[in-house]
Design an enzyme around this catalytic site. Sequence first.
Site, mmCIF file in Angstrom:
data_model
loop_
_atom_site.group_PDB
_atom_site.id
_atom_site.type_symbol
_atom_site.label_atom_id
_atom_site.label_comp_id
_atom_site.label_asym_id
_atom_site.label_seq_id
_atom_site.Cartn_x
_atom_site.Cartn_y
_atom_site.Cartn_z
ATOM 1 N N ARG A 109 0.858 -1.206 0.000
ATOM 2 C CA ARG A 109 0.000 0.000 0.000
ATOM 3 C C ARG A 109 0.878 1.235 0.000
ATOM 4 N NH1 ARG A 109 -2.959 -3.885 2.339
ATOM 5 N NH2 ARG A 109 -4.957 -4.241 1.308
ATOM 6 N N ASP A 164 -6.134 -14.270 1.797
ATOM 7 C CA ASP A 164 -7.210 -13.512 2.434
ATOM 8 C C ASP A 164 -8.125 -12.840 1.407
ATOM 9 O OD1 ASP A 164 -4.885 -12.019 1.780
ATOM 10 O OD2 ASP A 164 -5.588 -10.325 2.958
ATOM 11 N N GLU A 165 -9.344 -12.617 1.842
ATOM 12 C CA GLU A 165 -10.319 -11.744 1.158
ATOM 13 C C GLU A 165 -10.415 -11.991 -0.343
ATOM 14 O OE1 GLU A 165 -10.360 -7.861 3.943
ATOM 15 O OE2 GLU A 165 -8.552 -8.038 2.726
ATOM 16 N N TRP A 204 -6.634 -13.342 12.237
ATOM 17 C CA TRP A 204 -6.842 -11.879 12.257
ATOM 18 C C TRP A 204 -8.295 -11.510 12.464
ATOM 19 C CZ3 TRP A 204 -9.367 -8.811 8.398
ATOM 20 C CH2 TRP A 204 -9.772 -9.517 7.244
ATOM 21 N N TYR A 207 -3.784 -4.892 14.982
ATOM 22 C CA TYR A 207 -3.597 -4.184 13.715
ATOM 23 C C TYR A 207 -3.209 -2.741 14.060
ATOM 24 C CZ TYR A 207 -5.168 -7.619 10.219
ATOM 25 O OH TYR A 207 -5.265 -8.703 9.378
ATOM 26 N N TRP A 240 -0.686 -2.262 8.405
ATOM 27 C CA TRP A 240 -1.177 -2.006 7.045
ATOM 28 C C TRP A 240 -1.009 -0.522 6.765
ATOM 29 C CZ3 TRP A 240 -2.024 -6.442 4.610
ATOM 30 C CH2 TRP A 240 -2.343 -7.566 5.368
ATOM 31 N N THR A 241 -0.647 -0.183 5.528
ATOM 32 C CA THR A 241 -0.154 1.176 5.290
ATOM 33 C C THR A 241 -1.030 2.010 4.338
ATOM 34 O OG1 THR A 241 1.279 0.227 3.595
ATOM 35 C CG2 THR A 241 2.256 0.581 5.764
ATOM 36 N N GLU A 242 -2.317 1.712 4.300
ATOM 37 C CA GLU A 242 -3.221 2.476 3.426
ATOM 38 C C GLU A 242 -3.082 3.989 3.602
ATOM 39 O OE1 GLU A 242 -3.989 -0.452 4.706
ATOM 40 O OE2 GLU A 242 -5.831 -1.291 3.864
#
Length: 774
Positions: free
Chosen positions: A174, A345-346, A412, A438, A488-490
């Site tokens: 990200r 994932d997802e 998670w 997280y 996470w680096t959004e």
Amino acid sequence: MGKMIFNSRMLVLVVWTCLFASGLQAQDSASVRIVPRPVEAVAVAGTFHITSSTVVSVGDEGLKPLAEYFSSLFVRPAGFSLKVCVGGQGNIRLERVDDLSAEAYRLHVDSNGVLIEAGGYAGGFYALQTLRLTLPAAIESFSPVEGVDWTIPAMHVVDSPRFAYRGLMLDVSRYFIPKENVLQIIDCMAMLKLNKLHLHLTDDNGWRLEIKRYPRLTEVGSRRVNRNGVPFPDRRNPLPGESTSVGGYYTQDDMREIIAYAQARQVEIIPEIDMPAHSNAALAAYPELACPVVDKYIGVLPGLGGDHADIIYCAGNEQTFHFLEGVIDEVAALFPSKYIHLGGDEAWKTYWKKCPLCQQRMKDENLPDEEELQSYFMRRMSRYVQSKGKEVMGWDELTNGILPEGAIIFGWQGFGNAALKAAAQGHRFVMTPARLLYLIRYQGPQWFEPLTYFGNNTLKDVYNYEPIQDNWKPEYEPLLMGVQGSMWTEFCNHPSDVTYQVFPRLVAVAEVAWSPKSSKDWPTFVEALDGYLAHLQAKGIQYAHSMYNIQHTVTPVDGKLKVDLMCERPDVEIRYTTDGMEPGVESALYESSLILNGDAVIKCATFCDGKKMGKTLELPLDWNLATAKPLLGLPAPANILVNGLRGSLKQTDFEWYTGDMNRPLTFTVDLLKSYELTECAVGCITNYGMGCHKPRVMKVEVSDDNKAFVPVGSLSFSDAEIFKEGTFIEDLKLKVDVKARYVRFILDGPGNCPSDHVRPGQLSRIYVDEVVIR
Ligand code: ACM
Ligand code: ZN
């Protein structure tokens, strides 16, 4: 200095035994202020001085790099190095012993010298980190510092980790974290005795590792359009032909440098190649690997991607597997770690359901549904990884189907409990529950925090996390490898955005991972934390001070407003004003709830030793007819709608209420007597990227007995008015002319986001912060 002090190990063992047995002259273990808290540690009188004539001796040649590493710490700040010898009698002695496990150590410091007994190389390294943390923080300086006495306090420490897996995940997709900043974070991890760095190298937003066989992965997949001025969830997908000016990746040489730097610090780099989803960056480079039914332009996504996140590798196409095997060949060769993380994932199955190749695969392999098609995918790739002599890791979605043999599962979802499904089948697992570990989530009162996602995981929340739950079956615990903080680096655009989110919470992760469960003590922890933060400061690393900010609650009680002010730090005082002045050390001390029954502005801040520590919190409390009146028809937390206080631009800041979007949000304010009313309003927030929008219809009805209600008017909004872009607060005001005691609001949800929205087709939400009745 210079006198050889330890003639026999026996003597030291006797000293140890006596100290721990009697506690004589020893202060309590909390007085050795380091993080993570050691198993046993006593501070005693005295200090050991390190000078240019200090000698470090190691018991065998294999330990020599440790002595050289320790010596190197002094070169830049102190301007000297230490003499290193093998087998001699140094002032600092480091020896292997066979009664300790590999990561365990005993450390004895007195005014004459230091003795380290380590179970293995790692234990020696961790003993040196303990010494490092007790040295003046200037030891981290990159330039010479004058006038520092390089002393270590006398102490006895016996230490070993609680868990073998003590991790941090960095999402470098990200936001591409430059190599130098990754190295810096690794050094900070080492100080905390963390030993696994899981690199999330691939996602929809960028492919970050050079793969020589597939050059387009980095030529195309590492670059994306520049939407940096817009919050991540609001960013629109790229258009064909748009220039891609934002990018970055690690060459294999870069990665070798990272691996070597980490290895020298006992940190193992675990690569993640995510599949079958989170793969838009790879598919932008090699679109032929997406299902042939994909009818959209595939680009590297700058944001969440909306329905483009559904574009995933085709599971029916043999080329997909050949490609991924080619990637794994290079990853397996590059990374010495015995683990490769395959994500999993997802994975939305939108295209797999429509794709003739995927459907054919399901027929051929006798797979009942698309979940089992993913299981086929993951098991097939896992076998390939295992054929390279590596073990497979994956996110807890792998438990949705038959698990790949031997896969290690990262929990998670649902407080990480999704991983227990894997444990029940005998699989090892790592806990990184989103709700607690997280590090993307807010770490303090949201009014002060840079924009990010969801709710709060404060420092204290992380610190208090206990992975092993009382209701676990006894067979789960031995399968738990450890814990991981996941970053996470959004919302990161700069390396300091990453370190701000990671520190200090990573210290709490380290404490959960290393220290005995029984050693938790919050006030002791924060004091020891300050020592670590001084080291970060000396390194020039930005970290958050959010633990010093004040979280408020304002609650209607008996027609008044009760204001509670809280700060996580137990060692500060809260001071406040009600006259609009900035709070200072002389301002009123907050000791218990403030009770108010009229307009007020409270300003408050935390102070320690006469110094302001956190940011000033300003609470303007504006009264209207609804303020502090009973709110009927919604559960208790909804009384924030009548607490006189407006929300911030973050709908998750605890001043906003949202309900079940499958039915209208309906509530009634009891004004306690009849009033002539002129206006009925609610405050609403629009946060376009998160799909938060105003209601489609707001109806207002009134009553004098709370039984028979009559409509007094309504407001209706079109799609164009509802689905506006941006983040802003609007008051939906209905002019009325009526006398009544009960006022009912009925807010119809806005429905699904339209097809041109960044969240096409998703059910949108309404958030309301305040009712205003005049
Ligand atoms: C994840 O948060 N998608 C692992
Ligand atoms: Zn397909």
